[in-house]
Design a protein around this motif. Structure first.
Motif, PDB file in Angstrom:
ATOM      1  N   MET A 190     -38.854 -62.158  27.488  1.00  0.00           N
ATOM      2  CA  MET A 190     -37.987 -61.617  28.534  1.00  0.00           C
ATOM      3  C   MET A 190     -38.397 -60.212  28.940  1.00  0.00           C
ATOM      4  O   MET A 190     -38.149 -59.784  30.072  1.00  0.00           O
ATOM      5  CB  MET A 190     -36.527 -61.655  28.060  1.00  0.00           C
ATOM      6  CG  MET A 190     -36.002 -63.054  27.827  1.00  0.00           C
ATOM      7  SD  MET A 190     -34.280 -63.123  27.265  1.00  0.00           S
ATOM      8  CE  MET A 190     -33.410 -62.837  28.806  1.00  0.00           C
ATOM      9  N   GLN A 191     -39.026 -59.477  28.029  1.00  0.00           N
ATOM     10  CA  GLN A 191     -39.479 -58.132  28.339  1.00  0.00           C
ATOM     11  C   GLN A 191     -40.915 -58.099  28.862  1.00  0.00           C
ATOM     12  O   GLN A 191     -41.459 -57.022  29.125  1.00  0.00           O
ATOM     13  CB  GLN A 191     -39.373 -57.251  27.094  1.00  0.00           C
ATOM     14  CG  GLN A 191     -37.945 -57.012  26.642  1.00  0.00           C
ATOM     15  CD  GLN A 191     -37.860 -56.271  25.326  1.00  0.00           C
ATOM     16  OE1 GLN A 191     -38.801 -55.599  24.918  1.00  0.00           O
ATOM     17  NE2 GLN A 191     -36.735 -56.394  24.650  1.00  0.00           N
ATOM     18  N   ARG A 220     -38.451 -50.201  30.345  1.00  0.00           N
ATOM     19  CA  ARG A 220     -39.159 -50.727  29.172  1.00  0.00           C
ATOM     20  C   ARG A 220     -40.650 -50.891  29.411  1.00  0.00           C
ATOM     21  O   ARG A 220     -41.458 -50.753  28.483  1.00  0.00           O
ATOM     22  CB  ARG A 220     -38.528 -52.073  28.774  1.00  0.00           C
ATOM     23  CG  ARG A 220     -39.185 -52.750  27.559  1.00  0.00           C
ATOM     24  CD  ARG A 220     -39.033 -51.879  26.329  1.00  0.00           C
ATOM     25  NE  ARG A 220     -39.718 -52.440  25.160  1.00  0.00           N
ATOM     26  CZ  ARG A 220     -41.036 -52.367  24.952  1.00  0.00           C
ATOM     27  NH1 ARG A 220     -41.814 -51.772  25.852  1.00  0.00           N
ATOM     28  NH2 ARG A 220     -41.570 -52.870  23.870  1.00  0.00           N
ATOM     29  N   ASP A 221     -41.063 -51.161  30.647  1.00  0.00           N
ATOM     30  CA  ASP A 221     -42.480 -51.363  30.925  1.00  0.00           C
ATOM     31  C   ASP A 221     -43.197 -50.091  31.359  1.00  0.00           C
ATOM     32  O   ASP A 221     -44.359 -50.130  31.764  1.00  0.00           O
ATOM     33  CB  ASP A 221     -42.669 -52.452  31.985  1.00  0.00           C
ATOM     34  CG  ASP A 221     -41.974 -52.128  33.308  1.00  0.00           C
ATOM     35  OD1 ASP A 221     -41.326 -51.074  33.397  1.00  0.00           O
ATOM     36  OD2 ASP A 221     -42.089 -52.940  34.251  1.00  0.00           O
ATOM     37  N   ALA A 242     -32.495 -49.806  28.189  1.00  0.00           N
ATOM     38  CA  ALA A 242     -33.331 -50.302  29.283  1.00  0.00           C
ATOM     39  C   ALA A 242     -32.823 -51.674  29.699  1.00  0.00           C
ATOM     40  O   ALA A 242     -33.303 -52.709  29.225  1.00  0.00           O
ATOM     41  CB  ALA A 242     -34.792 -50.359  28.853  1.00  0.00           C
ATOM     42  N   LYS A 243     -31.816 -51.679  30.565  1.00  0.00           N
ATOM     43  CA  LYS A 243     -31.307 -52.947  31.073  1.00  0.00           C
ATOM     44  C   LYS A 243     -32.272 -53.505  32.115  1.00  0.00           C
ATOM     45  O   LYS A 243     -33.191 -52.827  32.568  1.00  0.00           O
ATOM     46  CB  LYS A 243     -29.913 -52.749  31.681  1.00  0.00           C
ATOM     47  CG  LYS A 243     -28.865 -52.292  30.673  1.00  0.00           C
ATOM     48  CD  LYS A 243     -27.479 -52.297  31.302  1.00  0.00           C
ATOM     49  CE  LYS A 243     -26.417 -51.915  30.272  1.00  0.00           C
ATOM     50  NZ  LYS A 243     -25.040 -52.044  30.811  1.00  0.00           N
ATOM     51  N   ASP A 244     -32.053 -54.741  32.509  1.00  0.00           N
ATOM     52  CA  ASP A 244     -32.963 -55.376  33.462  1.00  0.00           C
ATOM     53  C   ASP A 244     -32.937 -54.689  34.823  1.00  0.00           C
ATOM     54  O   ASP A 244     -33.945 -54.701  35.541  1.00  0.00           O
ATOM     55  CB  ASP A 244     -32.602 -56.850  33.639  1.00  0.00           C
ATOM     56  CG  ASP A 244     -33.028 -57.695  32.453  1.00  0.00           C
ATOM     57  OD1 ASP A 244     -33.707 -57.162  31.552  1.00  0.00           O
ATOM     58  OD2 ASP A 244     -32.688 -58.893  32.427  1.00  0.00           O
ATOM     59  N   VAL A 291     -35.153 -69.469  32.223  1.00  0.00           N
ATOM     60  CA  VAL A 291     -34.970 -69.813  30.813  1.00  0.00           C
ATOM     61  C   VAL A 291     -36.162 -69.342  29.989  1.00  0.00           C
ATOM     62  O   VAL A 291     -37.314 -69.400  30.430  1.00  0.00           O
ATOM     63  CB  VAL A 291     -34.755 -71.327  30.639  1.00  0.00           C
ATOM     64  CG1 VAL A 291     -35.986 -72.138  31.027  1.00  0.00           C
ATOM     65  CG2 VAL A 291     -34.329 -71.663  29.217  1.00  0.00           C
ATOM     66  N   TYR A 292     -35.866 -68.872  28.778  1.00  0.00           N
ATOM     67  CA  TYR A 292     -36.868 -68.430  27.808  1.00  0.00           C
ATOM     68  C   TYR A 292     -36.505 -69.036  26.460  1.00  0.00           C
ATOM     69  O   TYR A 292     -35.338 -69.002  26.050  1.00  0.00           O
ATOM     70  CB  TYR A 292     -36.896 -66.901  27.715  1.00  0.00           C
ATOM     71  CG  TYR A 292     -37.285 -66.234  29.014  1.00  0.00           C
ATOM     72  CD1 TYR A 292     -38.594 -65.853  29.258  1.00  0.00           C
ATOM     73  CD2 TYR A 292     -36.334 -66.007  30.003  1.00  0.00           C
ATOM     74  CE1 TYR A 292     -38.958 -65.247  30.450  1.00  0.00           C
ATOM     75  CE2 TYR A 292     -36.683 -65.409  31.203  1.00  0.00           C
ATOM     76  CZ  TYR A 292     -37.997 -65.029  31.421  1.00  0.00           C
ATOM     77  OH  TYR A 292     -38.354 -64.441  32.615  1.00  0.00           O
TER      78      TYR A 292
END
Length: 433
Positions: free
Chosen positions: A386-387, A270-271, A314-316, A206-207
């Motif tokens: 989340m990112q 993304r990272d 950029a999906k997880d 959770v975020y």
């Protein structure tokens, strides 16, 4: 009371952007739930955004659509409140709620007045912790989902997108629609919905972002009341998946005078250290609307489409560079050739100094406009968490954009863009393909 909420929201839309910076606090509730908070006490109004990682990608193949259907049913009643009674109670409290499912997350959003905070959270808690999933509501909302699926069967864009995903991510949840199919949605039971809820909505993923008239102590107590009774852990996350499709074209036959093309290839995470360079490059290539090369070459010079765009997806658990456009059946082959040529030109030559300057000016100038109210800021806070972005991201983001050089883009474009690897899936009756 509803008019008061609307007025409060409108005032905040005007008030927040003029602040020099967004001051973010890290909050941990007595029960251990973490959140990011921006206090704004000028108006008695709070926006709350709660997201859970995992989403529809947690589903088994034969249960596709369960998470989507489950989230659509959270506002259909809890306890002794049926759908109508829940809606009436929400309206009486001037409580705005939203429930959404995506490939990688599910989210719950709420907007409430300070004077109604306790009652609003109590009502929302019922939906989050103990939804009824009444069979009559399940059947009604299931019917709406099935109607949407039938509509998608007649949408060339949806048809092309479905087939593209199948080719790009075979064997992975990303290969199929989170909405499910008529077969899987029809087979879902109430027990499947409770299972999907426990899989997706758990405390280990959770975020939370909160913005408005609430203190850190108040937010901590609120979170324990709202979320504390959720399961401690949810379903295991799926594996990372590489973009598997080879370049080329595939046609999905569909009777229409205008074909729709979905195109793309492997992307960037993304990272990745080069993400910002890729982000600026993509603005120039295809994400900049009328300022992009693809719009200039495909639409303006040749009149092959009304619009074309590209995106860094950029999906997880997987990433791609994706694009889309529509063109007449007799000219879409020409449009594809132009896209490939522009892909190659960017990969070989990078961008000009003027293109880079214009892109940086736009991207840095437009960024503050995103912070146009409590709700959008709460959503941004959750996205940052989340990112894996730090508390300083808002303050440093534009500096990272300005730090991108022509050499950076030339190097990243050469590594990332591959015209031969581009997969085009075209739904329609294209000529010459």
């Amino acid at each position: 009371m509803i008019r008061l909420l609307t007025a409060a929201a409108a005032f905040i839309l005007l008030a927040l952007p003029i602040r020099a910076e967004v001051e973010i606090q890290e909050v941990t509730s007595p029960g251990g739930i973490k959140a990011w908070l921006v206090e704004e006490h000028s108006i008695p109004f709070t926006a709350l955004e709660v997201s859970f990682k995992g989403g529809a990608s947690l589903e088994a193949t034969d249960k596709r659509g369960a998470t989507n259907l489950m989230m659509a049913l959270l506002e259909e009643g809890t306890g002794d409140l049926d759908s109508r009674a829940f809606s009436a109670a929400r309206e009486a409290l001037a409580l705005e709620t939203g429930f959404d499912a995506s490939d990688d997350s599910v989210s719950v959003s709420a907007r409430f007045l300070t004077e109604n905070r306790d009652d609003a959270i109590a009502l929302l808690r019922g939906a989050v912790i103990a939804p009824n999933f009444d069979q009559q509501a399940v059947d009604r909302v299931r019917g709406q989902v099935l109607s949407n699926l039938r509509s998608d069967d007649q949408d060339p864009g949806e048809l092309a997108s479905r087939r593209f995903d199948e080719l790009a991510f075979p064997g992975h949840p990303y290969a199929t629609s989170r909405d499910g199919t008529a077969e899987t949605v029809n087979a879902l039971t109430r027990d499947d919905l409770f299972t999907a809820k426990d899989a997706a909505m758990a405390l280990d993923r959770v975020y939370v972002g909160a913005v408005g008239d609430i203190t850190a102590e108040e937010l901590g107590l609120l979170l324990d009341r709202l979320l504390g009774d959720l399961p401690a852990t949810g379903a295991p996350m799926p594996d990372h998946v590489e973009f598997a499709a080879a370049g080329g074209t595939e046609v999905v036959p569909f009777d229409t005078p205008q074909s729709v093309a979905i195109f793309g290839h492997a992307g960037i995470q993304r990272d990745d250290d080069d993400f910002f360079a890729a982000f600026v490059m993509n603005r120039i290539l295809g994400a900049g609307g009328f300022a992009s090369r693809l719009t200039e070459e495909v639409r303006e010079k040749r009149g092959l489409t009304y619009g074309i765009g590209t995106y860094l997806v950029a999906k997880d658990h997987g990433e791609m560079v994706l694009g889309q456009f529509a063109s007449s059946n007799e000219r879409i082959a020409e449009a594809i050739e132009v896209v490939q040529a522009e892909w190659a030109r960017m990969a070989e030559n990078g961008v000009t100094a003027k293109e880079l300057e214009d892109a940086v000016t736009y991207l840095t100038g437009a960024y503050p406009l995103r912070f146009d109210g409590n709700g959008p800021i709460a959503n941004i806070l959750v996205g940052m968490q989340m990112q894996g972005l730090g508390l300083d991201y808002i303050a440093t983001r534009n500096d990272r954009i300005r730090a991108v050089t022509q050499d950076d883009i030339a190097r990243v474009a050469a590594e990332l863009l591959d015209p031969e690897a581009l997969l085009f899936v075209i739904a329609g009756q294209p000529e010459g393909l």
